[in-house]
Motif scaffolding. Structure first.
Motif, PDB file in Angstrom:
ATOM      1  N   LEU A 319       0.881  -1.164   0.000  1.00 57.60           N
ATOM      2  CA  LEU A 319       0.000   0.000   0.000  1.00 57.60           C
ATOM      3  C   LEU A 319       0.920   1.215   0.000  1.00 57.60           C
ATOM      4  CD1 LEU A 319      -2.787   1.321   0.170  1.00 57.60           C
ATOM      5  CD2 LEU A 319      -2.639   1.137   2.666  1.00 57.60           C
ATOM      6  N   THR A 320       0.967   1.887  -1.126  1.00 59.49           N
ATOM      7  CA  THR A 320       1.981   2.914  -1.334  1.00 59.49           C
ATOM      8  C   THR A 320       1.813   4.101  -0.385  1.00 59.49           C
ATOM      9  OG1 THR A 320       0.643   4.001  -3.030  1.00 59.49           O
ATOM     10  CG2 THR A 320       2.187   2.290  -3.763  1.00 59.49           C
ATOM     11  N   SER A 321       2.918   4.819  -0.213  1.00 61.01           N
ATOM     12  CA  SER A 321       2.908   6.042   0.599  1.00 61.01           C
ATOM     13  C   SER A 321       3.064   7.228  -0.352  1.00 61.01           C
ATOM     14  CB  SER A 321       4.054   6.003   1.613  1.00 61.01           C
ATOM     15  OG  SER A 321       4.120   7.198   2.349  1.00 61.01           O
ATOM     16  N   GLU A 322       1.937   7.818  -0.747  1.00 63.21           N
ATOM     17  CA  GLU A 322       1.907   8.937  -1.682  1.00 63.21           C
ATOM     18  C   GLU A 322       0.593   9.687  -1.473  1.00 63.21           C
ATOM     19  OE1 GLU A 322       1.542   7.690  -5.815  1.00 63.21           O
ATOM     20  OE2 GLU A 322       1.223   5.616  -5.137  1.00 63.21           O
ATOM     21  N   PRO A 323       0.386  10.806  -2.107  1.00 62.52           N
ATOM     22  CA  PRO A 323      -0.833  11.575  -1.840  1.00 62.52           C
ATOM     23  C   PRO A 323      -2.134  10.793  -2.026  1.00 62.52           C
ATOM     24  CG  PRO A 323       0.749  12.933  -3.020  1.00 62.52           C
ATOM     25  CD  PRO A 323       1.336  11.560  -2.956  1.00 62.52           C
ATOM     26  N   TRP A 324      -2.191   9.928  -2.993  1.00 63.91           N
ATOM     27  CA  TRP A 324      -3.385   9.104  -3.221  1.00 63.91           C
ATOM     28  C   TRP A 324      -2.940   7.633  -3.286  1.00 63.91           C
ATOM     29  CZ3 TRP A 324      -7.641  12.084  -2.950  1.00 63.91           C
ATOM     30  CH2 TRP A 324      -7.474  13.451  -3.169  1.00 63.91           C
ATOM     31  N   PRO A 325      -2.766   6.980  -2.131  1.00 65.38           N
ATOM     32  CA  PRO A 325      -2.181   5.620  -2.086  1.00 65.38           C
ATOM     33  C   PRO A 325      -2.975   4.604  -2.906  1.00 65.38           C
ATOM     34  CG  PRO A 325      -2.240   6.603   0.101  1.00 65.38           C
ATOM     35  CD  PRO A 325      -3.056   7.499  -0.788  1.00 65.38           C
ATOM     36  N   ARG A 326      -2.258   3.567  -3.339  1.00 66.12           N
ATOM     37  CA  ARG A 326      -2.838   2.482  -4.120  1.00 66.12           C
ATOM     38  C   ARG A 326      -2.149   1.183  -3.758  1.00 66.12           C
ATOM     39  NH1 ARG A 326       0.577   1.159  -8.393  1.00 66.12           N
ATOM     40  NH2 ARG A 326       2.348   2.582  -8.606  1.00 66.12           N
ATOM     41  N   LEU A 327      -2.703   0.080  -4.219  1.00 63.99           N
ATOM     42  CA  LEU A 327      -2.112  -1.236  -4.006  1.00 63.99           C
ATOM     43  C   LEU A 327      -1.241  -1.608  -5.190  1.00 63.99           C
ATOM     44  CD1 LEU A 327      -5.229  -3.184  -2.653  1.00 63.99           C
ATOM     45  CD2 LEU A 327      -3.192  -2.559  -1.326  1.00 63.99           C
ATOM     46  N   ARG A 363      -7.854   3.612  -5.774  1.00 68.89           N
ATOM     47  CA  ARG A 363      -7.577   3.633  -7.220  1.00 68.89           C
ATOM     48  C   ARG A 363      -6.696   2.443  -7.625  1.00 68.89           C
ATOM     49  NH1 ARG A 363      -2.745   6.312  -8.960  1.00 68.89           N
ATOM     50  NH2 ARG A 363      -1.381   6.926  -7.223  1.00 68.89           N
ATOM     51  N   GLN A 364      -6.877   2.020  -8.870  1.00 65.39           N
ATOM     52  CA  GLN A 364      -6.111   0.895  -9.398  1.00 65.39           C
ATOM     53  C   GLN A 364      -5.158   1.315 -10.510  1.00 65.39           C
ATOM     54  OE1 GLN A 364      -8.460  -2.672 -10.182  1.00 65.39           O
ATOM     55  NE2 GLN A 364     -10.102  -1.916  -8.849  1.00 65.39           N
ATOM     56  N   CYS A 365      -5.240   2.568 -10.895  1.00 67.19           N
ATOM     57  CA  CYS A 365      -4.345   3.053 -11.934  1.00 67.19           C
ATOM     58  C   CYS A 365      -2.949   3.279 -11.360  1.00 67.19           C
ATOM     59  CB  CYS A 365      -4.884   4.354 -12.533  1.00 67.19           C
ATOM     60  SG  CYS A 365      -5.142   5.649 -11.293  1.00 67.19           S
ATOM     61  N   THR A 366      -1.951   3.318 -12.224  1.00 71.73           N
ATOM     62  CA  THR A 366      -0.560   3.466 -11.782  1.00 71.73           C
ATOM     63  C   THR A 366      -0.042   4.884 -11.987  1.00 71.73           C
ATOM     64  OG1 THR A 366       0.239   2.763 -13.962  1.00 71.73           O
ATOM     65  CG2 THR A 366      -0.065   1.049 -12.266  1.00 71.73           C
ATOM     66  N   THR A 367      -0.904   5.790 -12.414  1.00 74.18           N
ATOM     67  CA  THR A 367      -0.489   7.177 -12.659  1.00 74.18           C
ATOM     68  C   THR A 367      -0.143   7.867 -11.346  1.00 74.18           C
ATOM     69  OG1 THR A 367      -2.025   7.252 -14.532  1.00 74.18           O
ATOM     70  CG2 THR A 367      -1.162   9.363 -13.716  1.00 74.18           C
ATOM     71  N   ARG A 368       0.903   8.672 -11.351  1.00 72.80           N
ATOM     72  CA  ARG A 368       1.265   9.449 -10.173  1.00 72.80           C
ATOM     73  C   ARG A 368       0.462  10.748 -10.177  1.00 72.80           C
ATOM     74  NH1 ARG A 368       5.410   8.179  -6.996  1.00 72.80           N
ATOM     75  NH2 ARG A 368       6.789   6.467  -7.595  1.00 72.80           N
ATOM     76  N   PHE A 369      -0.263  10.998  -9.092  1.00 71.69           N
ATOM     77  CA  PHE A 369      -1.086  12.189  -8.967  1.00 71.69           C
ATOM     78  C   PHE A 369      -0.448  13.175  -8.011  1.00 71.69           C
ATOM     79  CE2 PHE A 369      -5.088   9.449  -9.755  1.00 71.69           C
ATOM     80  CZ  PHE A 369      -4.879   9.527 -11.118  1.00 71.69           C
ATOM     81  N   GLY A 370      -0.688  14.421  -8.251  1.00 73.16           N
ATOM     82  CA  GLY A 370      -0.336  15.434  -7.279  1.00 73.16           C
ATOM     83  C   GLY A 370      -1.436  15.532  -6.231  1.00 73.16           C
ATOM     84  N   LYS A 371      -1.355  16.541  -5.386  1.00 71.79           N
ATOM     85  CA  LYS A 371      -2.346  16.682  -4.323  1.00 71.79           C
ATOM     86  C   LYS A 371      -3.720  17.049  -4.870  1.00 71.79           C
ATOM     87  CE  LYS A 371       0.852  17.795  -0.602  1.00 71.79           C
ATOM     88  NZ  LYS A 371       1.211  18.750   0.482  1.00 71.79           N
ATOM     89  N   VAL A 372      -3.752  17.722  -6.050  1.00 72.73           N
ATOM     90  CA  VAL A 372      -5.039  18.100  -6.656  1.00 72.73           C
ATOM     91  C   VAL A 372      -5.046  17.592  -8.089  1.00 72.73           C
ATOM     92  CG1 VAL A 372      -6.651  19.981  -7.123  1.00 72.73           C
ATOM     93  CG2 VAL A 372      -5.041  20.172  -5.203  1.00 72.73           C
ATOM     94  N   PRO A 373      -5.352  16.292  -8.286  1.00 69.66           N
ATOM     95  CA  PRO A 373      -5.330  15.731  -9.645  1.00 69.66           C
ATOM     96  C   PRO A 373      -6.499  16.234 -10.487  1.00 69.66           C
ATOM     97  CG  PRO A 373      -6.149  14.121  -8.096  1.00 69.66           C
ATOM     98  CD  PRO A 373      -5.719  15.295  -7.280  1.00 69.66           C
ATOM     99  N   ARG A 374      -6.273  16.310 -11.782  1.00 70.40           N
ATOM    100  CA  ARG A 374      -7.340  16.702 -12.712  1.00 70.40           C
ATOM    101  C   ARG A 374      -7.198  15.861 -13.975  1.00 70.40           C
ATOM    102  NH1 ARG A 374      -9.419  18.511  -9.019  1.00 70.40           N
ATOM    103  NH2 ARG A 374     -10.229  20.606  -8.578  1.00 70.40           N
ATOM    104  N   ARG A 375      -7.936  14.759 -14.010  1.00 69.92           N
ATOM    105  CA  ARG A 375      -7.911  13.875 -15.167  1.00 69.92           C
ATOM    106  C   ARG A 375      -9.318  13.354 -15.395  1.00 69.92           C
ATOM    107  NH1 ARG A 375      -2.860  11.843 -16.615  1.00 69.92           N
ATOM    108  NH2 ARG A 375      -3.859  10.008 -17.518  1.00 69.92           N
TER     109      ARG A 375
END
Length: 570
Positions: A319-327, A363-375
């Motif tokens: 479980l990653t350590s980033e602004p929007w963690p993922r598996l 989320r299941q995507c592998t994209t790196r997001f900033g604190k305020v993602p817009r996609r």
């Protein structure tokens, strides 16, 4: 790892009798010989005489001899050969009286015969016709033993008459008891020959009689220098390359068996052909030997150890350590602030992640997001299976709550979320008669539970800076020092030795171990799990430190989801 504290005399490990085998001097043998009316019981030949000698330690304990009435005329050529006539057997007991008496005489013995298949074949056939259960006798054939132990220039053949002429004062005359007595002398002579080769137990004699190639037997000297002690052995090529690593409670006996016993595994036969030396590593305890074997396999990656073929094929769920963690599924545990469970096999990790994604809308995507993602949102977001941080549909606080529930399931009791959620899905699928799909989700849940339990067990030990534990040993106590899941020292505390000075010396000389990250031990996972199994044995006591197996959490859910281990083992 093994420590001999300076204030204590050297520890001597005495293997048990089960480890060393049964000494020939303490084994009771029943040497038997038969006379018959022909060569095959299946073709109607009958027993006409039984002779047997019971021996132990070179002494005769008793003899058994009787003629047997075959209820048929003895062929003339048999009478000429044996001297047994119809008149001699007319008043003799029949086999239904003789066989039970012989079996009682031979009870508890190793049966010995010259050309044993002939004699035991008649006895087994008679037992079958009489409805008598044949005992599970161990059998030794002196003809086969002579063929293995003697050279061609010593005897032209291994007939009983030939061997008796060399080793016995008894001349075989085709009478059962006389031939059995001659066989006794031959047996003792062969045992003396084998003794000079270091063969001193019945198990070693049995191995010696197995079909072994001359080239394989010629390398038997490679075991001569090895001790009768527990430890690890390394087969090496002439250039020093390690071919195979194994462990045994008696190094010499185990290694000798490679050269005196038929090896049915073709790869091992190939390994023995390449080996030019065997190096021993003597260990104080069986656990230390097991750990050293694992470490040496990991270090050398011997080509003939199956466990060394794919040593790095283990996966962890992260479980990653980033602004929007993922598996994600990774092969290494890093000091990066992330949460890890495992290890798994790759397929099991993928199944476990599927169960988690079904239960938590991260989320299941592998994209790196900033604190305020817009996609733009993905299909999973449109289906409601993701909270969709990519398009700003969820704020950080709400997403963080979902991640925290996932983290709690990874490290604690998964019942409230994963188990209940997947069970609800299985119930729905079963109600719709989609039983295969329900079974697939059962397997995914089981994969997660197995990996979670494994991770919790590892963490329970890797978090402990030091444990000192003891277990009963035949010479006193075996003591192990464990640091962060790694075996740091091992030794035997002998009876009568001052306990605390010895233990303090062992601890002071133990290996320094640096803690690893998360559930990953400071060493091999297999080593930590071997230590865990040892700690869970009855009679193990903690001398220093505290440890408890976490059976209260994931493990309690597993009984309902036991499935094929070959698919879901982690």
């Amino acid at each position: 790892m093994t420590v001999d504290p300076p204030s204590v005399s050297a520890v001597v490990i005495q293997p048990t009798f089960d480890d060393l085998g049964r000494p020939l001097l303490d084994t009771t043998f029943c040497v038997v010989d038969l006379e018959t009316t022909g060569g095959s019981p299946a073709k109607g030949s009958k027993i006409t005489e039984v002779g047997a000698v019971k021996i132990r330690g070179g002494e005769v304990l008793g003899e058994f001899q009787t003629l047997v009435n075959p209820d048929e005329s003895i062929p003339a050529f048999i009478t000429v050969l044996t001297g047994i006539t119809d008149q001699m057997v007319i008043d003799a007991p029949r086999i239904d009286e003789v066989l039970p008496s012989f079996l009682e005489f031979a009870h508890g013995c190793v049966l010995v015969a010259h050309n044993a298949p002939f004699d035991t074949g008649f006895l087994r056939h008679a037992a079958g016709e009489l409805g008598i259960s044949w005992p599970r006798f161990e059998v030794l054939d002196t003809a086969v033993l002579a063929r293995r132990a003697l050279l061609r220039d010593e005897v032209p053949n291994v007939k009983l008459a030939t061997l008796a002429a060399k080793f016995s004062e008894v001349t075989p005359d085709h009478r059962a008891l006389t031939d059995a007595r001659a066989t006794v002398d031959v047996l003792h002579a062969l045992f003396e020959r084998l003794g000079s080769l270091g063969v001193t137990t019945f198990e070693e004699v049995r191995d010696f009689t197995a079909a072994v190639s001359p080239a394989q037997r010629a390398k038997r000297h490679l075991a001569d220098h090895l001790p009768d002690a527990p430890g690890v052995y390394l087969f090496r090529r002439s250039d020093g390359e390690v071919l195979y690593v194994g462990t045994s409670r008696s190094l010499r006996r185990r290694v000798r068996s490679y050269f005196t016993r038929a090896e049915t595994r073709s790869r091992m036969g190939e390994m023995i052909a390449l080996a030019e030396r065997v190096d021993p590593v003597v260990c104080a305890t069986a656990l230390e030997a097991q750990v050293r074997e694992l470490r040496l396999i990991d270090e050398h990656r011997p080509p003939y150890n199956r466990r060394s073929k794919f040593p790095d094929r283990q996966s962890w769920i992260k479980l990653t350590s980033e602004p929007w963690p993922r598996l994600s599924i990774v092969t290494r545990v890093l000091d990066d602030g992330a949460d890890y469970i495992g290890p798994f096999r790759r397929a099991a990790a993928e199944s476990a992640v599927a169960a988690l994604h079904e239960s938590f809308r991260v989320r299941q995507c592998t994209t790196r997001f900033g604190k305020v993602p817009r996609r733009s949102p993905c299909a999973l977001a449109e289906l409601g299976r993701c909270l969709s941080p990519c398009d700003g549909s969820v704020d950080a606080e709400r997403y963080g709550d979902e991640v925290q529930r996932l983290r709690d399931a990874l490290h604690g009791d998964p019942a409230a979320h994963v188990v209940r959620h997947v069970e609800d899905k299985m119930t729905q699928l079963a109600a719709a008669e989609r039983f295969e799909d329900a079974g697939a989700w059962r397997d995914r849940l089981a994969a997660f539970l197995r990996g979670s339990r494994r991770s919790q067990r590892l963490r329970s030990l890797t978090e402990q800076p030091q444990l000192v534990a003891a277990a009963p040993h035949e010479d006193g106590w075996e003591i192990h020092v464990v640091r962060h899941g790694r075996l740091a020292a091992a030794g035997i505390l002998r009876r009568g030795t001052a306990t605390w000075p010895w233990v303090e010396s062992l601890v002071a000389s133990a290996e320094t171990v640096t803690p690893s990250h998360g559930p990953c031990p400071s060493g091999l996972v297999e080593e930590t799990e071997a230590i865990l199994r040892w700690l869970e044995q009855p009679g193990v006591r903690l001398i220093e430190g505290s440890w408890a197996s976490p059976r209260w959490s994931t493990a309690r859910h597993l009984d309902r989801y036991e499935v094929d281990r070959s698919m879901l083992a982690v």
